[in-house]
Structures are given as C-alpha cells and as structure tokens.
Design an enzyme around this catalytic site. Structure first.
Site, PDB file in Angstrom:
ATOM      1  CG  LEU A 184      15.366 -38.060  65.982  1.00 32.03           C
ATOM      2  CD1 LEU A 184      15.661 -39.545  65.942  1.00 32.03           C
ATOM      3  CD2 LEU A 184      13.885 -37.846  66.387  1.00 32.03           C
ATOM      4  CD  GLU A 218      21.496 -38.635  61.071  1.00 33.82           C
ATOM      5  OE1 GLU A 218      21.530 -38.809  59.827  1.00 33.82           O
ATOM      6  OE2 GLU A 218      21.765 -39.514  61.907  1.00 33.82           O
ATOM      7  CB  SER A 259       9.866 -33.858  59.005  1.00 35.12           C
ATOM      8  OG  SER A 259       9.815 -32.484  59.285  1.00 35.12           O
ATOM      9  CB  SER A 316      18.663 -28.178  72.563  1.00 36.75           C
ATOM     10  OG  SER A 316      17.800 -27.850  71.503  1.00 36.75           O
ATOM     11  N   GLY A 320       7.978 -34.923  75.738  1.00 35.99           N
ATOM     12  CA  GLY A 320       8.670 -33.698  75.339  1.00 35.99           C
ATOM     13  C   GLY A 320       7.707 -32.705  74.718  1.00 35.99           C
ATOM     14  NE  ARG A 337       1.892   4.923  75.527  1.00 38.38           N
ATOM     15  CZ  ARG A 337       2.930   5.733  75.380  1.00 38.38           C
ATOM     16  NH1 ARG A 337       3.698   6.042  76.419  1.00 38.38           N
ATOM     17  NH2 ARG A 337       3.201   6.247  74.194  1.00 38.38           N
ATOM     18  N   GLY A 359       2.515  -1.365  71.695  1.00 36.87           N
ATOM     19  CA  GLY A 359       2.945  -0.431  70.664  1.00 36.87           C
ATOM     20  C   GLY A 359       4.440  -0.565  70.409  1.00 36.87           C
ATOM     21  CD  GLU A 404      10.911 -31.557  72.306  1.00 43.06           C
ATOM     22  OE1 GLU A 404       9.974 -32.278  72.716  1.00 43.06           O
ATOM     23  OE2 GLU A 404      11.882 -31.236  73.000  1.00 43.06           O
ATOM     24  NE  ARG A 406       1.421 -42.107  60.763  1.00 47.49           N
ATOM     25  CZ  ARG A 406       2.499 -41.541  61.324  1.00 47.49           C
ATOM     26  NH1 ARG A 406       2.753 -41.688  62.610  1.00 47.49           N
ATOM     27  NH2 ARG A 406       3.315 -40.815  60.598  1.00 47.49           N
TER      28      ARG A 406
HETATM   29  C1  FAD Z   1      16.574 -24.165  67.909  1.00 42.18           C
HETATM   30  C2  FAD Z   1      16.375 -25.602  67.554  1.00 42.18           C
HETATM   31  C3  FAD Z   1      16.668 -26.584  68.497  1.00 42.18           C
HETATM   32  C4  FAD Z   1      16.521 -27.935  68.162  1.00 42.18           C
HETATM   33  N1  FAD Z   1      16.876 -28.891  69.085  1.00 42.18           N
HETATM   34  C5  FAD Z   1      16.918 -30.192  68.702  1.00 42.18           C
HETATM   35  C6  FAD Z   1      17.466 -31.194  69.587  1.00 42.18           C
HETATM   36  O1  FAD Z   1      17.867 -30.895  70.721  1.00 42.18           O
HETATM   37  N2  FAD Z   1      17.534 -32.478  69.134  1.00 42.18           N
HETATM   38  C7  FAD Z   1      17.107 -32.844  67.898  1.00 42.18           C
HETATM   39  O2  FAD Z   1      17.197 -34.023  67.569  1.00 42.18           O
HETATM   40  N3  FAD Z   1      16.584 -31.928  67.034  1.00 42.18           N
HETATM   41  C8  FAD Z   1      16.489 -30.607  67.408  1.00 42.18           C
HETATM   42  N4  FAD Z   1      15.972 -29.662  66.536  1.00 42.18           N
HETATM   43  C9  FAD Z   1      15.582 -30.083  65.209  1.00 42.18           C
HETATM   44  C10 FAD Z   1      14.089 -29.994  64.952  1.00 42.18           C
HETATM   45  O3  FAD Z   1      13.415 -31.020  65.652  1.00 42.18           O
HETATM   46  C11 FAD Z   1      13.900 -30.058  63.436  1.00 42.18           C
HETATM   47  O4  FAD Z   1      14.327 -28.809  62.918  1.00 42.18           O
HETATM   48  C12 FAD Z   1      12.465 -30.349  63.032  1.00 42.18           C
HETATM   49  O5  FAD Z   1      12.100 -31.659  63.386  1.00 42.18           O
HETATM   50  C13 FAD Z   1      12.224 -30.148  61.530  1.00 42.18           C
HETATM   51  O6  FAD Z   1      13.194 -30.780  60.759  1.00 42.18           O
HETATM   52  P1  FAD Z   1      13.911 -29.945  59.579  1.00 42.18           P
HETATM   53  O7  FAD Z   1      14.386 -28.675  60.176  1.00 42.18           O
HETATM   54  O8  FAD Z   1      14.911 -30.832  58.938  1.00 42.18           O
HETATM   55  O9  FAD Z   1      12.749 -29.588  58.566  1.00 42.18           O
HETATM   56  P2  FAD Z   1      12.230 -30.503  57.344  1.00 42.18           P
HETATM   57  O10 FAD Z   1      11.926 -31.867  57.836  1.00 42.18           O
HETATM   58  O11 FAD Z   1      13.174 -30.370  56.210  1.00 42.18           O
HETATM   59  O12 FAD Z   1      10.865 -29.782  56.985  1.00 42.18           O
HETATM   60  C14 FAD Z   1      10.780 -28.639  56.114  1.00 42.18           C
HETATM   61  C15 FAD Z   1       9.294 -28.251  56.012  1.00 42.18           C
HETATM   62  O13 FAD Z   1       8.561 -29.330  55.398  1.00 42.18           O
HETATM   63  C16 FAD Z   1       7.484 -29.711  56.238  1.00 42.18           C
HETATM   64  N5  FAD Z   1       7.236 -31.158  56.096  1.00 42.18           N
HETATM   65  C17 FAD Z   1       8.143 -32.164  56.140  1.00 42.18           C
HETATM   66  N6  FAD Z   1       7.542 -33.341  55.996  1.00 42.18           N
HETATM   67  C18 FAD Z   1       6.213 -33.092  55.845  1.00 42.18           C
HETATM   68  C19 FAD Z   1       5.045 -33.898  55.645  1.00 42.18           C
HETATM   69  N7  FAD Z   1       5.119 -35.249  55.627  1.00 42.18           N
HETATM   70  N8  FAD Z   1       3.857 -33.295  55.512  1.00 42.18           N
HETATM   71  C20 FAD Z   1       3.752 -31.942  55.562  1.00 42.18           C
HETATM   72  N9  FAD Z   1       4.806 -31.126  55.778  1.00 42.18           N
HETATM   73  C21 FAD Z   1       6.016 -31.691  55.895  1.00 42.18           C
HETATM   74  C22 FAD Z   1       7.937 -29.346  57.639  1.00 42.18           C
HETATM   75  O14 FAD Z   1       6.838 -29.207  58.531  1.00 42.18           O
HETATM   76  C23 FAD Z   1       8.654 -28.028  57.385  1.00 42.18           C
HETATM   77  O15 FAD Z   1       7.723 -26.976  57.312  1.00 42.18           O
HETATM   78  C24 FAD Z   1      16.059 -28.304  66.867  1.00 42.18           C
HETATM   79  C25 FAD Z   1      15.735 -27.311  65.950  1.00 42.18           C
HETATM   80  C26 FAD Z   1      15.896 -25.971  66.261  1.00 42.18           C
HETATM   81  C27 FAD Z   1      15.559 -24.924  65.240  1.00 42.18           C
END
Ligand code: FAD
Length: 380
Positions: free
Chosen positions: A124, A126, A131, A157, A240, A266, A338, A362, A374
C-alpha cells in the site's frame, strides 16, 4: 459474558506456544543479528495451519476466527515478534484473496499461500503516500485485457522473498475511489526490488521497495471490480491491526517473563532484587497493563468476528493501546535487567527494537486516533 477460552482455542494457543518455544525462541537473536528470514521455519508453521488462518478449509486454510488468529499471533510472538508479524501480513493477503477473489484467483493462489509454498506481501505505502494512503500514485493503465503498471511501493515487508504481491494501484480518479487491487507476481517482467533496508528492528524479515516498471498484469489478476481497492486494503488492515497488537502482546509477555525470572536470580545489597518492593510493584503494574491490553484486544477481535458496526473503531483502539503498552512494558522489562538488559544475548533489547515499529506501521498510532475520533465524532 465469559472470558474463558473454549477447549479448541486453548489447544490452538498451546500448539502455537509450543511451536514458538521450539522453533522460534532459540533462533530469534541469531535471525535478528544475521538478518535471516527463516522460510522453512515458516513453512513448518504453515503445516500446522498458520499460513491460511482465516482462509476457508476447502482451499487449504484453517477457517478460524479473528480471535483465534490473535491467540496464534500472540503465542508465536512469545518466540519472535518479527516472524509472528510477517506471518500476520502473509495471512492478511491470503484473507484478502479469499474474501475478494473470484474462484479462479482463489484456486490459483490460496493453496500455495496456505502451505507457504509461496509467500505474500501487502503493498500500500509509497515514498510520498504513507498515512495518506489514498493519495497513492502507482498507476495502472488498461491496455486490452492487461494493465500496464508503473510506480514504487515503499517499506514492503517480505519484498524480494515473497512471490505474490497484493498491490494497491490507481486505475481511476484521485482519492480512495480511484484505487484497485492487483495481484502481481515476483517473476512478472518489470518487477524489481530495492535494497534490504537497514533498520532498528524487524531484522528477521526484509523490508524493500517494490519497483514496478511497465509491468503487464492480466485484468484477471484484479481483486473485485475497479475502484474498491482502498476498501479491500482497509478491510485487510482491520484484522492486520489486531494481529500487530497481538504480536506486541506476545513480545512484551516474554520480556516480562524474563524480567520476573531475573528478579528471582540477581542479587544486590544482600538479597534477590525481587525482594525490593519497588520492583515488585513495577512487575505488578506491567502484568496488569498487559492483561488490560489483552482484554481490549480480544474485545476488538470478537467485534470483528461479529461484524459489529464499531469494529473498525475498536480495532484502531486495540492497535493503539496494545502496541503502546507492549512497547512500554518491554522497555521497562529491559530496565529491570540493568546492564544485562542492554546485551543482545539476553533477548530483551531485540524485543524492544522489534516492538517499536508496531506503533508506526499498519497505520501509525496517530492515525489510529484519527480513526477513533472519526468514529466518535461522526453522527451515526
Ligand atoms: C519496518 C516497516 C515495515 C512496513 N511494512 C509495510 C508493508 O508491508 N506494506 C505497506 O504497505 N507498508 C508498510 N510499512 C509502511 C508503514 O505502514 C508506514 O510507514 C506508515 O503507515 C506511516 O507512513 P509514513 O512512514 O509515510 O509516515 P507519514 O505518513 O509521513 O507520517 C509522518 C508522521 O506524521 C503523522 N501524521 C500523518 N498524518 C497525520 C494526521 N492526519 N494526524 C496526525 N498525525 C499525522 C504520522 O503519525 C507520523 O508520526 C512498513 C513500515 C516499516 C517501518
């Protein structure tokens, strides 16, 4: 209302716990250190029914509920949260194909996914859409009975190892309604992968970009009609999120169990450190918080099984709460050992590193609050 599990659920949990103790826990630190993705171990889990937990039995699945899945993933995570979490992602894709696929797709993919002869990834995110996933840009343009797909999926992943990718692509207008889900296979021309990311935890599973360049995907590989891909992606994530939370719970439980054992061994100031009431109170709080988290998790899983109208909100609540509590408990368990807690051989620092990402993926825990709010503020 009964909080007791049925005999079958106890048996499922016991089976997964035994598997974790025998096949995951002894190797988890080595897999983390050497970045080993243990394919054969996961196939052994699949042989016990954990490759298609909620896929119907006719195509090789176990036909179990979301609550059963939560029990299994928590139990597996007591041995290794990273492998439990990947098994959850694999099951999420298998569940999406079972629910939204047609007969041909289900027969083509599900038997191999259930046995883990082939592994699956969920695509999902990119580079410019995390988010805000509905802003995704990977484009699928129809050309006869094929789509031509171009784009990059980030943080995937299992990528590079998995053979089957559930990819959310844009087939229409901007926003959620222009998204469709395609099943893309690893060996289709134009599919390639980025480097395995160097990351804080989850080292026993690869995280890579999936790069799609003029990939010709048969229209027959689309799940459901055009335009429902975002719905499919979000439906997959409800379950998920339960599982990611369950993986936090299992990891934190192991960290707590290790800390309790250590308190009995310990010695400091002439006594076992477990005799200090300050530390007794700390483990009392940690155990209480994990139990509260488990109750919310089971409540959300039951709501999803019952297709309750507030299931999505409850899944978001459980994901937010359980992954925060899980990380916090694991981190406090590390403190109780520790300096030894900081050493890899004691197994806790790995759990802390692994559980940190459950607060991010997720859907971040901020996005869980968006979903919960919401649900609370939108007039029903
Ligand atoms: C190890 C790992 C494995 C992963 N595996 C997968 C996978 O298998 N498939 C897949 O599709 N994705 C995967 N992901 C992606 C993961 O789901 C995203 O990293 C996550 O959804 C956040 O997106 P972003 O990193 O672009 O952060 P951003 O969306 O850029 O967010 C940056 C910050 O802004 C905050 N934020 C954004 N919008 C809002 C809002 N409306 N209100 C308040 N705060 C907000 C976020 O909470 C975050 O703290 C993986 C990520 C990691 C690190």
């Amino acid at each position: 209302m009964s909080f007791a599990l049925g005999d079958e659920q106890e048996a499922i949990r016991e089976m997964a716990r035994n598997f974790a103790a025998e096949h995951l826990a002894p190797y988890a630190v080595e897999w983390d250190r050497n970045k080993i993705f243990p394919l054969e171990t996961m196939r052994a889990a699949a042989a016990l029914g954990m490759g298609g937990i909620y896929v119907g039995e006719t195509l090789g699945g176990s036909g179990l509920s979301r609550l059963d899945a939560a029990l299994i993933i928590e139990a597996l995570a007591t041995g290794c949260p990273t492998i439990a979490a990947y098994i959850s992602i694999h099951n999420m894709v298998a569940g999406m194909i079972d629910r939204y696929g047609d007969e041909a797709q289900r027969h083509k993919y599900l038997p191999d996914l259930c046995s883990m002869a082939r592994f699956a990834s969920y695509c999902l995110t990119e580079p410019a859409a995390g988010s805000d996933a509905a802003a995704l840009r990977t484009k699928a343009v129809r050309d006869g009975d094929e789509y031509v797909v171009n784009g990059v999926k980030q943080f995937i992943s299992g990528a590079g190892e998995a053979e089957v990718y559930a990819v959310m692509v844009r087939t229409g207008e901007a926003g959620a309604r222009g998204i469709s889900t395609l099943i893309i296979e690893k060996d289709m021309p134009g599919v390639s992968f980025g480097a395995n990311e160097y990351k804080m935890g989850w080292n026993a599973q690869p995280t890579r970009q999936v790069i799609l360049e003029d990939v010709r995907v048969p229209v027959a590989n689309r799940l459901g009609p055009e335009g429902i891909g975002f719905k499919i992606a979000m439906a997959g994530l409800d379950g998920g999120r339960i599982n990611i939370a369950a993986a936090s719970l299992g990891g934190a439980q192991t960290a707590l169990d290790k800390a309790i054992a250590y308190l009995g061994e310990r010695r400091a100031f002439g006594q076992n450190i477990g005799q200090f009431q300050a530390l007794q109170f700390r483990v009392a709080d940690m155990a209480t918080e994990l139990e509260a988290a488990r109750l919310l998790l089971w409540r959300a899983a039951c709501a999803l099984d019952a297709k309750a109208p507030d299931a999505t909100k409850l899944c978001a609540m459980a994901k937010r709460f359980v992954t925060d509590v899980g990380f916090d408990v694991a981190n406090r368990a590390l403190q109780l050992l520790g300096g030894y807690g900081y050493l890899a051989d004691y197994g806790i620092e790995k759990i802390v590193r692994d559980l940190r990402v459950h607060q991010i993926l997720e859907g971040t825990n901020e996005i869980m609050r968006v979903i919960i709010a919401r649900g609370l503020l939108t007039p029903q």
